[in-house]
Motif scaffolding. Structure first.
Motif, mmCIF file in Angstrom:
data_model
loop_
_atom_site.group_PDB
_atom_site.id
_atom_site.type_symbol
_atom_site.label_atom_id
_atom_site.label_comp_id
_atom_site.label_asym_id
_atom_site.label_seq_id
_atom_site.Cartn_x
_atom_site.Cartn_y
_atom_site.Cartn_z
ATOM 1 N N ALA A 226 17.776 -18.797 2.337
ATOM 2 C CA ALA A 226 18.920 -19.432 2.997
ATOM 3 C C ALA A 226 20.221 -19.059 2.294
ATOM 4 O O ALA A 226 21.238 -18.781 2.943
ATOM 5 C CB ALA A 226 18.738 -20.951 2.999
ATOM 6 N N LEU A 227 20.201 -19.044 0.960
ATOM 7 C CA LEU A 227 21.403 -18.693 0.190
ATOM 8 C C LEU A 227 21.813 -17.249 0.447
ATOM 9 O O LEU A 227 22.981 -16.951 0.711
ATOM 10 C CB LEU A 227 21.145 -18.912 -1.298
ATOM 11 C CG LEU A 227 22.240 -18.426 -2.265
ATOM 12 C CD1 LEU A 227 23.554 -19.153 -2.009
ATOM 13 C CD2 LEU A 227 21.803 -18.606 -3.715
ATOM 14 N N VAL A 228 20.842 -16.349 0.388
ATOM 15 C CA VAL A 228 21.137 -14.920 0.546
ATOM 16 C C VAL A 228 21.603 -14.611 1.965
ATOM 17 O O VAL A 228 22.562 -13.869 2.172
ATOM 18 C CB VAL A 228 19.886 -14.079 0.192
ATOM 19 C CG1 VAL A 228 20.106 -12.612 0.537
ATOM 20 C CG2 VAL A 228 19.555 -14.216 -1.292
ATOM 21 N N GLN A 229 20.925 -15.215 2.958
ATOM 22 C CA GLN A 229 21.221 -14.885 4.350
ATOM 23 C C GLN A 229 22.427 -15.646 4.898
ATOM 24 O O GLN A 229 23.236 -15.093 5.633
ATOM 25 C CB GLN A 229 19.991 -15.192 5.216
ATOM 26 C CG GLN A 229 20.141 -14.825 6.679
ATOM 27 C CD GLN A 229 20.221 -13.319 6.894
ATOM 28 O OE1 GLN A 229 19.483 -12.577 6.276
ATOM 29 N NE2 GLN A 229 21.128 -12.881 7.742
ATOM 30 N N PHE A 230 22.574 -16.928 4.511
ATOM 31 C CA PHE A 230 23.580 -17.772 5.155
ATOM 32 C C PHE A 230 24.675 -18.275 4.219
ATOM 33 O O PHE A 230 25.638 -18.878 4.678
ATOM 34 C CB PHE A 230 22.889 -18.969 5.825
ATOM 35 C CG PHE A 230 21.915 -18.574 6.898
ATOM 36 C CD1 PHE A 230 22.364 -18.196 8.145
ATOM 37 C CD2 PHE A 230 20.553 -18.560 6.651
ATOM 38 C CE1 PHE A 230 21.471 -17.825 9.143
ATOM 39 C CE2 PHE A 230 19.651 -18.194 7.632
ATOM 40 C CZ PHE A 230 20.117 -17.816 8.883
#
Length: 604
Positions: A226-230
Motif C-alpha cells: 500500500a505504501l509503495v503503490q499508493f
C-alpha cells in the motif's frame, strides 16, 4: 517507490553513538540503550537477514563471508569512529560490502544495482527482491536427531543457517519479525531435543511458529505494498483504522502524534533497512507505553516486558474496551452545517478525524471496509460541497455507508455459503478455477498457494461471530499477495486495474472480474498425461497438492471450460489415480490411462 523517504537512513547506531538524538525522558533513554544493546548482540543475525533478503540466490557461505566483513567493520569503527568509512549510512555500508565481494554481483546478477549510488542503489536492491521463490530449492529437511546434534555442536551456525533460509524465502518480512521467529524456533529446538519422540515434537511445536511468520509477513507485505503503490496517505489511513479499533480511548491528537512515529518506522522496515526497522518499532512501543494510561488498559503487563518481547506483546494484546460514553454515531460529520468549511480548512486532518471516529465506533467492521466508507464519504463531499444546500446533500451519508457495507457483506456471505456447502477439496477447486481464470499468467505454484490461503481464510473465519471483519481482512491479505509489493507484478490489464486503482476497493473489484480475455493458452503439453511413478506412495496432503496443480494447469490450457466441466475432469484424474494405484502394475496403468485423460481434456 518514490513515496519512501530519500534521506535519513539511520546510521549504524552501534557504531556511531553520537549520531543519536538523545531523548529527554528517563524511560526513553533506557529504551534507546536497551535497543542499541539488542542490535549489537544480534549484528550477525541482522546482517544475514538483510543480505539474504536482498540477494536471495546467495549461498550460505557467501552470507557468512559478509557477516565476517561487517564484524570487522564494526570493530574498526568502535576503535576509531573518526575513520571516513564510519560516517556512512547503514544500508549504504551493507550494500557496498555486498558489491565489493569479488565476482558476486556478476554471479548473482545484481551488478546493475552496484553501478548505481545512494537512493537509486537502495531502490534497485529493493526491486531485486523476488516475491515468487519458486527458483529456490525446497527448504532442507534434517532428521530430528541430526538437527539436535548440529544445534548442540554449534548453536550460532545452526541459527545462522535457519535465519538465512527463512529470510531468503520471506524477502519482505520485517527484521524484528524474523528475529522473533528465530528465537521461537530456538525454544522449539531446545524443548524437542530433550524429548523422546523428537519428530512429533518438532512437527507439533514448529507449526505455530510457521503460522505466525506466514500471518505477520503477509500483513507486512500488504501494508508495504500500500505504501509503495499508493503512498503515505493510504498507509496512514490503514494505521488510523487499526489504532482506533485497538485503542478506542486514545485521543485524536495523541493518535496523530503516534502516527508520525509509525510512518517513519515503515520507511525503514518496508525498504529493508533492518537497523532502522528495529529502532523504529522500539520507538513506537516506547511512545505507547509512555502514554499507556490514556491509550489502553490492556497493555500494562506488556510494557513491563523487555525489548523486544514488549513489542510482540503489545501488537497481539486484546483490543481495549469501548468507552462507555462513546455514542454509536458521531453527528458532526453528517449533521453539522460547517462540514465543507472544516474539510477545506485542513483536508488531511478532517478525513483522518472522520476515520478515527468511525473506526473506534465500528470495531465490528474490517479495516478495508472502513477505508471504503471513508472513500465513499470523501466522494460524497466532493459532490455535496458544490451544491447550494450541502448539509441536505450529505445528511444521507449514513445511508451511503450502510449501502457500501451491505455490498461487502453480501460478498462475505456468499463466500461463507461456499464454505458451508462445499467440502474442503471442492472449495479449493472452486477458488483455483476462479483465480486461474482471472490471472492465468501467474505460476502454477503461485496460484495453488493463493487458493489454499483463500480456503484457510474462510476456514478460520466463517464460524466466528465476527465473521464479516475476519473474512474481509484475511481475504484482502490474499489479494495483497496476488498484487505484489514492489511493482514488478504486472499480470494482465484487468487484474492490474484492480491492484492499482484503489487499495480500499480492490476486493469488490476482484469480485467482479471474469476470465481474462487477453490470455492465449499455451500449446498442449505432456503435463496432463504424465503421472509420476511415486504418485501411489504420496500422503493425502501431497496427493491433494498434485490434484491442485493438475487443475490449475488444466484451466491454463482450457480457460473456456465451465467450472462443472473442469470439476468433472478433475474427478477423472482422481479416478485414474485410485484405479491405477490399486492395479498390479501402476506404471503400466498410468501409461495407458494418462494419454486417454489428456485426449479427453483436449477434446473438451
Amino acid at each position: 517507490m518514490k513515496q519512501l523517504k530519500r534521506t535519513g537512513f539511520i546510521v549504524f547506531l552501534f557504531f556511531l553513538t553520537e549520531s543519536l538524538t538523545l531523548p529527554t525522558k528517563p524511560q526513553d533513554i533506557d529504551d534507546v540503550s536497551i535497543t542499541q544493546k539488542f542490535i549489537e548482540e544480534n549484528l550477525g543475525f541482522i546482517t544475514i537477514i538483510a543480505f539474504a533478503q536482498y540477494i536471495q540466490e546467495a549461498s550460505f557461505e557467501e552470507v557468512e563471508m559478509l557477516v565476517k566483513a561487517m564484524r570487522d567493520y564494526k570493530d574498526k569503527c568502535l576503535a576509531d569512529v573518526t575513520l571516513p568509512m564510519c560516517s556512512e549510512l547503514a544500508n549504504d555500508v551493507l550494500m557496498e560490502k555486498i558489491c565489493t565481494v569479488e565476482g558476486l554481483s556478476q554471479k548473482r546478477n545484481f551488478s546493475h544495482c552496484c553501478s548505481k549510488v545512494g537512493f537509486e542503489r537502495r531502490l534497485c536492491f529493493f526491486h531485486n527482491k523476488k516475491p515468487d521463490i519458486g527458483f529456490l530449492s525446497p527448504l532442507p529437511t534434517l532428521d530430528p536427531e541430526e538437527k539436535c546434534q548440529i544445534y548442540k555442536n554449534n548453536r550460532e551456525s545452526f541459527l545462522n543457517n535457519y535465519i538465512y533460509e527463512v529470510s531468503r524465502r520471506n524477502p519482505f518480512a520485517f527484521a524484528p519479525t524474523l528475529l522473533t521467529v528465530a528465537a521461537r524456533f530456538e525454544e522449539v529446538t531446545k524443548t524437542c531435543c530433550e524429548e523422546q519422540d523428537k519428530a512429533n515434537c518438532f512437527r507439533t511445536k514448529a507449526e505455530p511458529v510457521i503460522h505466525y511468520l506466514k500471518a505477520v509477513s503477509s500483513y507486512q507485505k500488504n501494508v508495504c505494498g500500500a505504501l509503495v503503490q499508493f503512498g503515505l496517505q493510504v498507509l496512514n489511513s490503514i494505521n488510523i483504522v487499526i489504532l482506533s479499533q485497538k485503542f478506542p480511548r486514545i485521543e485524536f491528537k495523541e493518535l496523530i502524534s503516534l502516527l508520525e512515529d509509525i510512518s517513519s518506522k515503515y520507511d525503514g522496515c518496508c525498504e529493508g533497512d533492518a537497523v532502522q526497522c528495529i529502532r523504529g518499532r522500539s520507538k513506537v512501543m516506547s511512545h505507547i507505553c509512555s502514554k499507556q494510561d490514556s491509550i489502553s488498559s490492556k497493555i500494562k503487563e506488556c510494557c513491563e516486558k523487555k525489548i523486544p518481547e514488549r513489542s510482540e506483546c503489545i501488537i497481539y494484546s486484546n483490543k481495549d474496551d469501548r468507552p462507555k460514553d462513546l455514542s454509536l454515531r458521531e453527528a458532526k460529520f453528517t449533521e453539522s452545517k460547517r462540514v465543507c468549511e472544516e474539510r477545506d480548512a485542513d483536508h488531511a486532518i478532517f478525513f483522518a478525524n472522520f476515520l478515527y471516529e468511525y473506526s473506534r465506533r465500528h470495531r465490528e467492521l474490517s479495516a478495508p471496509e472502513l477505508l471504503r466508507i471513508a472513500g465513499v464519504y470523501e466522494d460524497l463531499l466532493k459532490e455535496c460541497c458544490n451544491t447550494e444546500t450541502p448539509s441536505e446533500c450529505y445528511s444521507y451519508a449514513e445511508y451511503k455507508f450502510n449501502e457500501t457495507t451491505e455490498k461487502s457483506l453480501k460478498i462475505v456471505q456468499r463466500e461463507c455459503e461456499h464454505f458451508q456447502n462445499l467440502g474442503k477439496n471442492d472449495l479449493i477447486s472452486h477458488y483455483l478455477i476462479k483465480l486461474t481464470k482471472i490471472a492465468p499468467q501467474l505460476s502454477t505454484d503461485g496460484l495453488t498457494f493463493l487458493g489454499k490461503e483463500m480456503v484457510a481464510a474462510l476456514t478460520t473465519c466463517c464460524t466466528l461471530s465476527e465473521e464479516f471483519a475476519c473474512v474481509d481482512n484475511l481475504m484482502d491479505l490474499v489479494l495483497g499477495e496476488l498484487c505484489g509489493i514492489n511493482g514488478n507484478q504486472n499480470i494482465n490489464p484487468a487484474v492490474d486495474r484492480c491492484c492499482k486503482t484503489s487499495f480500499a476497493f480492490r476486493r469488490p473489484c476482484f469480485d467482479g472480474l471474469e476470465a481474462d480475455k487477453t490470455y492465449v493458452p499455451p500449446p498442449a503439453s505432456e503435463d496432463l498425461s504424465t503421472f509420476p511413478t511415486d504418485l501411489c506412495e504420496t500422503h493425502n496432503e501431497e496427493l491433494q497438492r498434485k490434484k491442485n496443480r493438475f487443475l490449475v494447469n488444466l484451466v491454463k490450457r482450457k480457460p473456456g471450460l465451465r467450472e462443472e466441466e473442469l470439476q468433472s475432469l478433475l474427478t477423472d484424474f482422481t479416478d485414474v489415480v485410485e484405479r491405477c494405484c490399486k492395479a498390479e502394475g501402476p506404471e503400466a496403468c498410468f501409461n495407458e490411462e494418462g494419454p486417454k485423460l489428456a485426449a479427453k481434456s483436449q477434446a473438451a
